[in-house]
Design a protein around this motif. Structure first.
Motif, PDB file in Angstrom:
ATOM      1  N   GLU A 185       1.967   4.351   3.078  1.00  0.00           N
ATOM      2  CA  GLU A 185       3.431   4.123   2.772  1.00  0.00           C
ATOM      3  C   GLU A 185       3.658   2.787   4.348  1.00  0.00           C
ATOM      4  O   GLU A 185       4.337   2.516   4.144  1.00  0.00           O
ATOM      5  CB  GLU A 185       3.788   5.082   3.630  1.00  0.00           C
ATOM      6  N   GLU A 186       2.907   2.382   5.328  1.00  0.00           N
ATOM      7  CA  GLU A 186       3.293   2.101   6.886  1.00  0.00           C
ATOM      8  C   GLU A 186       2.274   0.895   6.628  1.00  0.00           C
ATOM      9  O   GLU A 186       2.783   0.017   6.777  1.00  0.00           O
ATOM     10  CB  GLU A 186       2.062   2.794   7.783  1.00  0.00           C
ATOM     11  N   LYS A 187       2.249   0.804   5.590  1.00  0.00           N
ATOM     12  CA  LYS A 187       1.348  -1.010   4.655  1.00  0.00           C
ATOM     13  C   LYS A 187       2.207  -1.896   4.355  1.00  0.00           C
ATOM     14  O   LYS A 187       1.571  -2.123   2.879  1.00  0.00           O
ATOM     15  CB  LYS A 187       0.207  -0.978   5.325  1.00  0.00           C
ATOM     16  N   LEU A 188       3.039  -1.372   3.271  1.00  0.00           N
ATOM     17  CA  LEU A 188       4.333  -1.824   2.007  1.00  0.00           C
ATOM     18  C   LEU A 188       4.194  -3.059   2.392  1.00  0.00           C
ATOM     19  O   LEU A 188       5.378  -3.025   3.894  1.00  0.00           O
ATOM     20  CB  LEU A 188       5.107  -0.590   1.285  1.00  0.00           C
ATOM     21  N   PRO A 189       4.266  -3.836   1.634  1.00  0.00           N
ATOM     22  CA  PRO A 189       5.425  -4.995   1.559  1.00  0.00           C
ATOM     23  C   PRO A 189       6.582  -4.552   2.159  1.00  0.00           C
ATOM     24  O   PRO A 189       7.323  -3.439   1.112  1.00  0.00           O
ATOM     25  CB  PRO A 189       4.830  -5.860   0.179  1.00  0.00           C
ATOM     26  N   ALA A 190       7.099  -5.345   2.346  1.00  0.00           N
ATOM     27  CA  ALA A 190       9.272  -5.744   2.928  1.00  0.00           C
ATOM     28  C   ALA A 190       9.140  -5.688   1.567  1.00  0.00           C
ATOM     29  O   ALA A 190       8.967  -5.975   1.057  1.00  0.00           O
ATOM     30  CB  ALA A 190       8.832  -6.609   3.493  1.00  0.00           C
ATOM     31  N   GLY A 191      10.476  -4.417   1.906  1.00  0.00           N
ATOM     32  CA  GLY A 191      11.535  -4.530   1.200  1.00  0.00           C
ATOM     33  C   GLY A 191      11.198  -3.740  -0.561  1.00  0.00           C
ATOM     34  O   GLY A 191      11.552  -3.098  -1.371  1.00  0.00           O
ATOM     35  N   THR A 192       9.413  -2.833  -0.707  1.00  0.00           N
ATOM     36  CA  THR A 192       9.944  -1.951  -1.486  1.00  0.00           C
ATOM     37  C   THR A 192       8.836  -0.565  -0.688  1.00  0.00           C
ATOM     38  O   THR A 192       9.084  -0.183   0.385  1.00  0.00           O
ATOM     39  CB  THR A 192       8.563  -2.418  -1.869  1.00  0.00           C
ATOM     40  N   GLN A 193       9.471   0.370  -1.643  1.00  0.00           N
ATOM     41  CA  GLN A 193       9.414   1.817  -1.848  1.00  0.00           C
ATOM     42  C   GLN A 193       7.884   2.086  -2.155  1.00  0.00           C
ATOM     43  O   GLN A 193       7.300   1.646  -3.316  1.00  0.00           O
ATOM     44  CB  GLN A 193      10.030   2.837  -2.187  1.00  0.00           C
ATOM     45  N   ALA A 194       6.854   3.648  -1.812  1.00  0.00           N
ATOM     46  CA  ALA A 194       5.831   3.617  -2.351  1.00  0.00           C
ATOM     47  C   ALA A 194       5.990   4.486  -4.388  1.00  0.00           C
ATOM     48  O   ALA A 194       5.411   4.112  -5.047  1.00  0.00           O
ATOM     49  CB  ALA A 194       5.584   4.928  -1.891  1.00  0.00           C
ATOM     50  N   ASP A 195       7.198   4.829  -4.207  1.00  0.00           N
ATOM     51  CA  ASP A 195       7.160   5.965  -5.564  1.00  0.00           C
ATOM     52  C   ASP A 195       7.951   4.453  -6.687  1.00  0.00           C
ATOM     53  O   ASP A 195       8.044   4.754  -7.425  1.00  0.00           O
ATOM     54  CB  ASP A 195       8.396   6.450  -5.198  1.00  0.00           C
ATOM     55  N   GLN A 196       7.634   2.956  -6.117  1.00  0.00           N
ATOM     56  CA  GLN A 196       8.451   1.870  -6.869  1.00  0.00           C
ATOM     57  C   GLN A 196       6.501   1.768  -8.081  1.00  0.00           C
ATOM     58  O   GLN A 196       6.918   0.270  -8.719  1.00  0.00           O
ATOM     59  CB  GLN A 196       9.129   1.101  -6.309  1.00  0.00           C
ATOM     60  N   PHE A 197       5.595   2.057  -6.925  1.00  0.00           N
ATOM     61  CA  PHE A 197       4.540   1.656  -7.705  1.00  0.00           C
ATOM     62  C   PHE A 197       3.734   2.220  -8.472  1.00  0.00           C
ATOM     63  O   PHE A 197       3.579   3.645  -8.237  1.00  0.00           O
ATOM     64  CB  PHE A 197       3.446   1.127  -6.818  1.00  0.00           C
ATOM     65  N   GLU A 198       2.751   1.920  -9.131  1.00  0.00           N
ATOM     66  CA  GLU A 198       1.777   2.342 -10.258  1.00  0.00           C
ATOM     67  C   GLU A 198       0.218   2.540  -9.524  1.00  0.00           C
ATOM     68  O   GLU A 198       0.047   0.524 -10.011  1.00  0.00           O
ATOM     69  CB  GLU A 198       2.008   2.861 -11.383  1.00  0.00           C
ATOM     70  N   VAL A 199      -0.526   3.403  -9.192  1.00  0.00           N
ATOM     71  CA  VAL A 199      -1.515   2.446  -8.996  1.00  0.00           C
ATOM     72  C   VAL A 199      -2.545   3.006 -10.314  1.00  0.00           C
ATOM     73  O   VAL A 199      -2.345   3.877 -10.370  1.00  0.00           O
ATOM     74  CB  VAL A 199      -2.026   3.307  -7.896  1.00  0.00           C
ATOM     75  N   VAL A 200      -3.155   1.671 -10.568  1.00  0.00           N
ATOM     76  CA  VAL A 200      -3.887   1.593 -11.933  1.00  0.00           C
ATOM     77  C   VAL A 200      -5.743   1.351 -11.225  1.00  0.00           C
ATOM     78  O   VAL A 200      -5.316   0.093 -11.122  1.00  0.00           O
ATOM     79  CB  VAL A 200      -3.604   0.786 -13.073  1.00  0.00           C
ATOM     80  N   PHE A 201      -6.425   2.374 -11.434  1.00  0.00           N
ATOM     81  CA  PHE A 201      -7.889   0.837 -11.470  1.00  0.00           C
ATOM     82  C   PHE A 201      -8.353   0.714 -12.305  1.00  0.00           C
ATOM     83  O   PHE A 201      -8.531   0.796 -13.013  1.00  0.00           O
ATOM     84  CB  PHE A 201      -8.632   2.422 -11.415  1.00  0.00           C
ATOM     85  N   ARG A 202      -9.195  -0.695 -12.287  1.00  0.00           N
ATOM     86  CA  ARG A 202      -9.909  -1.393 -13.196  1.00  0.00           C
ATOM     87  C   ARG A 202     -11.086  -1.306 -12.818  1.00  0.00           C
ATOM     88  O   ARG A 202     -11.465  -0.779 -14.185  1.00  0.00           O
ATOM     89  CB  ARG A 202      -9.515  -2.588 -12.408  1.00  0.00           C
ATOM     90  N   GLN A 203     -11.731  -1.076 -11.881  1.00  0.00           N
ATOM     91  CA  GLN A 203     -13.516  -0.911 -11.817  1.00  0.00           C
ATOM     92  C   GLN A 203     -13.600  -0.104 -10.303  1.00  0.00           C
ATOM     93  O   GLN A 203     -13.199  -0.773  -9.337  1.00  0.00           O
ATOM     94  CB  GLN A 203     -14.067  -2.618 -11.456  1.00  0.00           C
ATOM     95  N   VAL A 204     -14.641   0.322 -10.394  1.00  0.00           N
ATOM     96  CA  VAL A 204     -15.724   1.064  -9.072  1.00  0.00           C
ATOM     97  C   VAL A 204     -16.699   0.708  -9.613  1.00  0.00           C
ATOM     98  O   VAL A 204     -17.991   0.651 -10.801  1.00  0.00           O
ATOM     99  CB  VAL A 204     -15.514   2.929  -9.117  1.00  0.00           C
TER     100      VAL A 204
END
Lengths: 211, 576
Positions: B186-205
């Protein structure tokens, strides 16, 4: 199995911000890697980290070396250095954590304490009050590190068995310091069972032994 | 009321007509005049404060530079928009989704490390005047530290938020399972956005194969399983994307992040086995094993092994033992544990055992001859104060003197080296046994920790000593402590004897064996625990009189792995 509890008290006041605190993190990581090469340390060492600036936080409760991960270390912009408060928290923690010997249970080995500060305690009265209480906790060894030019070695002398000083707070100095801490813990884990203070290993050039 | 009757540790004597031998009453007419009465202050076992060599190898970890991109990366774009965090590198990678003809993607001219990775776009751009062809940059042999330069974000793209990634530590050869989840920071979100607006998807590990682990990537989670084979701090590279739910028209960008996976080594693999210094005095081999089958009444066995601690440091075995048998049927077992912190304790243990045996040998056939046998027989038939006193006197004169002789011998050796006797500090446990028509007579004298016992498969165990222990682990008494020898009463307290109709074995051991196998004093006095111990021995050893390899089997058994217990191990045994 008997644990060797190791407590690290780290100054996270504003003056540590930037390279100093980053160097501490890197130093901690290599201290862990180094300790993990020592079979006796791997069996017994448990580590806890308490940070102090204006606030005192236990950022890592006593955890086995095997499971330990370096937590995030944050520094506020500025503010006081409450080492006295940190010692007070330490006393409560040690009372709670450390297992004493009993007829049918194996108690811990005497714990070790490493304190690192780059300045001087802002809460001087509490600090002075906590010195005898800390010393009464039965640590096998208390080492205090005065890091950088502004640190006051003399204030640490009544608290610690050994006081060391670091000239600078850059990464190689902290690396040397944490390597030496890991050697000291290793020597402690080898001489477990001996009543007197474990022997102090030779320090690297960056670490000056004051006392 | 004798002390032994009130002691809960003493087992009840099964035969009511044989009262438990009492201790604590000194011989009435024999002051310890043979023992020196110089008043020396009791010594406390202060170790020498020598600085040990550092035992750590140089750490072979590469410098942990948070700005170094992963070595195998070939599609990275230098330049981070958010400050790097302490867990690893964050790299901003743009996928090749630019419209046809658009060849200018976020490769900065300032970047020096990256190859041109867009052959498709180059081909597609054939219709427009091609830009100056970018030469393929060779992959550097080693990752160079990269100074991030801020990259202006094209208006069409939305920066991807930073996520927190952690993997729990594992251990070599121990099955590992973990789920990697991306927690938006949360402390490093792009300006004007909120955490719950994003969906994290893993591509490769990437990076887990080399360790012996597998990963299954399922959208917002990555499941790691397998059994790691490689110890160390491993950098795992995670590519992820974070779609903003309100802006699905925006191109998806992928970020790259490193997370550390610490795999602990297998502790057994870390123990070194170093030779001790051949130039030092009082050389002693790392192992010893002996079997004596000189009489028909009993077989004596012993084994002694240097512990892993000493092997790791390249120091000597500090334990020792001695077996002895006389023609007229007296059997002697002794074990001794030299104090690890003292320089010559390996010689102290050896000297103590040797001296005790040779002193006692003089008494066998003499004081411990026919007359004593008669006293024992009388006592067995008719327990009486008089014969009891005679037995105790005789044991005091023999076992007590033997122990004291050990102390004297060490003192003399210390004088030769001009050093204090405590440099030879050692414990000492001795037993003497003889078979009679009616059973076995067993006497013992002990200073220090470890212990001795009469083990019986069909009856209670009889412990032959009161282990000396202090407040802290490792604290005990030593033969070299002169305060032990000042009082006859104190010495007699250390002497015990039993007469038993039969026995399975008489066993003496140093704490290198009793600590791992019994753990506490309470357990050492427990018959049940002794049955367990006997069974444990029989997993590896055939402990009968006729087995000519029994002592070697005992030595092998002594190699057992017990975490936290790496002291020298010694055990001596009489088998009837």
């Amino acid at each position: 199995m008997r644990r060797l509890p190791v407590y690290l008290l780290l100054d996270t006041s504003g003056s540590m911000r930037g390279e100093p605190i980053e160097s501490v993190k890197v130093g901690l990581q290599s201290m862990l890697s180094s300790l993990r090469q020592d079979p006796q340390a791997l069996e017994s060492v448990h580590i806890a980290i308490i940070t102090f600036d204006r606030d005192v936080k236990t950022i890592a409760p006593l955890t086995s070396l095997e499971d330990f991960q370096v937590p995030d270390l944050d520094t506020p912009d500025s503010g006081p250095t409450h080492l006295g408060l940190a010692l007070e928290e330490l006393c409560k923690t040690v009372d709670r954590d450390v297992i004493k010997n009993s007829g049918d249970a194996k108690g811990d080995w005497k714990p070790m304490l490493f304190i690192m500060t780059d300045g001087s305690p802002s809460d001087k009265m509490l600090f002075k009050e906590m010195i005898p209480k800390t010393r009464a906790l039965n640590f096998a060894m208390i080492v205090a590190c005065a890091a950088g030019a502004k640190a006051k070695k003399d204030e640490l002398t009544p608290l610690a068995d050994h006081v060391v000083s670091l000239d600078t707070m850059d990464s190689s100095t902290f690396a040397g310091f944490f390597k030496w801490v890991s050697d000291t813990i290793g020597a402690g884990s080898t001489s477990m069972g001996v009543t007197a203070t474990p022997p102090l290993p030779p320090p690297p050039p960056e670490v000056h032994v004051v006392v | 009321m004798t002390p032994s009757e009130s002691d809960p540790h003493k087992s009840q004597n099964p035969s009511p007509d044989k009262p438990e031998p009492a201790e604590g009453v000194p011989p009435t007419n024999t002051p310890p005049s043979e023992f020196p009465t110089e008043t020396i202050l009791p010594e406390t076992p202060l170790p020498e404060s020598t600085l040990p060599e550092t035992v750590f190898p140089e750490t072979s970890l590469p410098e942990s530079d948070p700005l170094t991109p992963p070595a195998d990366d070939d599609s990275i774009t230098a330049g981070t928009e958010f400050p790097p965090d302490n867990v690893g590198t964050t790299e901003h990678v743009t996928e090749p989704t630019a419209p046809a003809g658009h060849t200018d993607h976020a490769v900065t001219p300032a970047d020096q490390n990256n190859t041109n990775t867009e052959p498709a776009n180059t081909a597609a751009s054939a219709q427009t005047p091609p830009p100056a062809p970018q030469p393929a940059r060779p992959q550097p042999a080693r990752p160079q530290p990269v100074t991030p330069t801020p990259v202006p974000v094209p208006a069409a793209e939305l920066p991807v938020p930073d996520i927190q990634l952690r993997l729990p530590n594992g251990k070599v050869n121990v099955p590992y399972t973990a789920t990697l989840q991306g927690l938006i920071r949360e402390e490093k979100l792009p300006a004007g956005t909120q955490a719950d607006q994003f969906e994290v998807v893993f591509r490769q590990v990437a990076g887990l194969d080399a360790i012996g682990l597998n990963v299954e990537v399922t959208g917002s989670q990555a499941h790691v399983t397998g059994t790691p084979q490689v110890p160390g701090d491993h950098k795992i590279v995670v590519d992820y994307t974070a779609q903003h739910t309100g802006r699905s028209d925006r191109p998806m960008t992928t970020r790259r992040k490193q997370v550390m996976l610490t795999i602990n080594p297998d502790p057994q693999s870390l123990w070194k086995d170093l030779e001790s210094d051949p130039s030092l005095p009082y050389q002693k081999p790392t192992t010893a094993a002996e079997r004596k089958a000189e009489t028909s009444q009993a077989v004596l066995l012993a084994a002694s092994r240097r512990g892993r601690s000493h092997a790791h440091d390249g120091t000597f075995r500090d334990d020792d033992f001695r077996l002895g048998t006389t023609a007229d049927g007296w059997h002697f077992l002794a074990v001794a544990d030299g104090a690890g912190t003292y320089e010559y304790s390996r010689e102290g243990s050896r000297l103590a055992c040797e001296t005790a045996w040779s002193k006692l040998e003089q008494h066998f056939g003499g004081v411990l001859g026919d007359a004593f046998s008669q006293v024992v027989t009388d006592y067995h038939q008719q327990p009486a104060d008089d014969s009891l006193r005679q037995i105790r006197n005789t044991l005091y004169q023999t076992l007590g003197t033997a122990g004291h002789a050990a102390f004297q011998a060490i003192k003399e050796e210390a004088v030769k080296l001009d050093c204090p006797p405590k440099k030879f500090s050692t414990t000492l446990i001795m037993t003497i046994c003889r078979r009679f028509d009616f059973g076995w007579f067993v006497g013992a004298f002990a200073i220090g920790d470890g212990g001795a016992a009469i083990y019986r498969a069909n009856d209670d165990v009889l412990i032959l000593n009161d282990p000396d222990s202090g407040e802290f682990a490792g604290e005990t008494r030593f033969v070299t402590m002169s305060d032990l020898w000042q009082s006859g009463e104190q010495i007699l307290k250390r002497i015990k004897f039993h007469i038993v109709p039969d026995l399975t074995a008489v066993i003496a051991m140093t704490d290198g064996v009793s600590d791992p196998k019994f753990e506490t004093d309470d357990n050492f006095f427990s018959t049940e625990k002794w049955h367990g111990f006997w069974a444990d021995l029989h997993k590896d050893c055939q402990l009968d009189r006729d087995n000519e390899q029994a002592h070697e089997e005992l030595l092998e058994w002594m190699n057992f792995w017990s975490p936290g217990n790496h002291d020298d191990r010694t055990l001596a045994m009489l088998l009837p």
